[in-house]
Scaffold this active site. Sequence first.
Site, PDB file in Angstrom:
ATOM      1  N   TRP A  36       0.812  -1.209   0.000  1.00 12.87           N
ATOM      2  CA  TRP A  36       0.000   0.000   0.000  1.00 12.87           C
ATOM      3  C   TRP A  36       0.846   1.260   0.000  1.00 12.87           C
ATOM      4  CZ3 TRP A  36      -4.418  -0.553  -1.934  1.00 12.87           C
ATOM      5  CH2 TRP A  36      -5.125  -1.754  -1.764  1.00 12.87           C
ATOM      6  N   ASP A  42      -1.063   6.835   6.258  1.00  9.20           N
ATOM      7  CA  ASP A  42      -2.209   6.021   5.852  1.00  9.20           C
ATOM      8  C   ASP A  42      -2.442   5.033   6.991  1.00  9.20           C
ATOM      9  OD1 ASP A  42      -3.992   4.179   4.849  1.00  9.20           O
ATOM     10  OD2 ASP A  42      -2.789   3.652   3.089  1.00  9.20           O
ATOM     11  N   LYS A  75     -12.031  -1.341   7.406  1.00  6.19           N
ATOM     12  CA  LYS A  75     -11.256  -2.309   8.182  1.00  6.19           C
ATOM     13  C   LYS A  75     -11.774  -2.378   9.626  1.00  6.19           C
ATOM     14  CE  LYS A  75      -8.290  -2.291   4.669  1.00  6.19           C
ATOM     15  NZ  LYS A  75      -8.120  -3.419   3.730  1.00  6.19           N
TER      16      LYS A  75
END
Length: 425
Positions: A163, A235, A259
Amino acid sequence: MATAAAAASPHSMLLHRPSPAASKAVPAAVSSIRVPARAARISCAAVAAPSASAPFAVAGERGVYNFAAGPATLPLAVIQKAQAELVDYGGSGMSIMEMSHRGKHFDAAIKKAEADLRALLAVPDTHEVLFLQGGASTQFSAVPLNLCGSPSDPADYVVSGSWSDKAFKEAKKFSAASVAWSGKDGKYTALPPFDSISQNPDAAFLHICSNETIHGVEFKDYPEAKNKAGILVADMSSNFCSKPVDVSRFGIIYAGAQKNVGPAGVTVAIVRKDLIGKAQANTPVMLDYKIHADNGSLYNTPPCFAIYMCGLVFQDLLEQGGLAEVEKKNQHKAGILYDAIDASGGYFICPVEKSVRSLMNVPFTLAKGADFEKQFIAEAAKENMLELKGHRSVGGVRASIYNAMPLSGVEKLVAFMKDFQARNP
């Protein structure tokens, strides 16, 4: 599986099917809900907050344990609360999905969601809280567009997994981004000593991914940004609201909700106010933080239901005692699973360096190979433990054990691992 014991607690959102005797005590806001004839009636029942001696009381069962990396499992109490309010929200005669985002009901919901999130993370007044669309991936573009005055401005990226690598590659389109450290050669199984991060003092910001969902590495502390403005960007999609964070250390925190804090569709961005209003001239209006800050996240129609769901999760986390208590539960759950892996004599293998193992995403392989991994995943599914397949880019097994994964789910997985090893020596 033991369910939570009923007791007096005016703050619990846990819902139970009422007994005939208890149905008379159903609050008017719930009892007035009109439901189809076949639908089960739902009412609120008080449940004691977890005590220190029994912190893992579980709010009921749904028959499966969902170990998906996202969209991920949500608290059962939250799902039931949303179900009870789905047809008639707040006595409005409408679902919150149907009403105007500029009406009084949604205005109250989004303001409470923000207030509860600020309470959870102790967000200082120096930072805006924005509810945005496009997922965290859209923030890969928004961050450099808002923080870099021109595409020639440098920015530093710590690439600790898939990511953060995606974020870096996107940032190169809008800035002179460079890699300050990469874990690629080590297959993204470790994080750098902070003094080994090669930071550019002229960089607009230093970007990290606090928890790599695919590779299972997590920052336990955060590096100091050594650029002139001292701007650190994170992030936090896959460990957002899983533990306390000193928000004041960050210029921007962003996180996709799916999440830990809600369904897919909304992204939370916490942005230092002095960084707003400096976007590049060609920044699309929907990526300009000033537009959203000036309009209270209501510049266009927001993902209303997703924001409402996040608000219920924030309330639930506060009722658990806040993020310090949530972190203790997450540490306990993850410890049980990692201990089982490490005690398997090499049968199960977690490749991640122990000091940076994620509390949220636990990847592991089986020493006996990919065929046995497939068998393990298939047999686990038959036992109602779902979504254990590792990401397609790395294979293996991955157990995502976010806030809403009950302790019983981890315990069942560990028992299954021991049984599988005994049956397949």
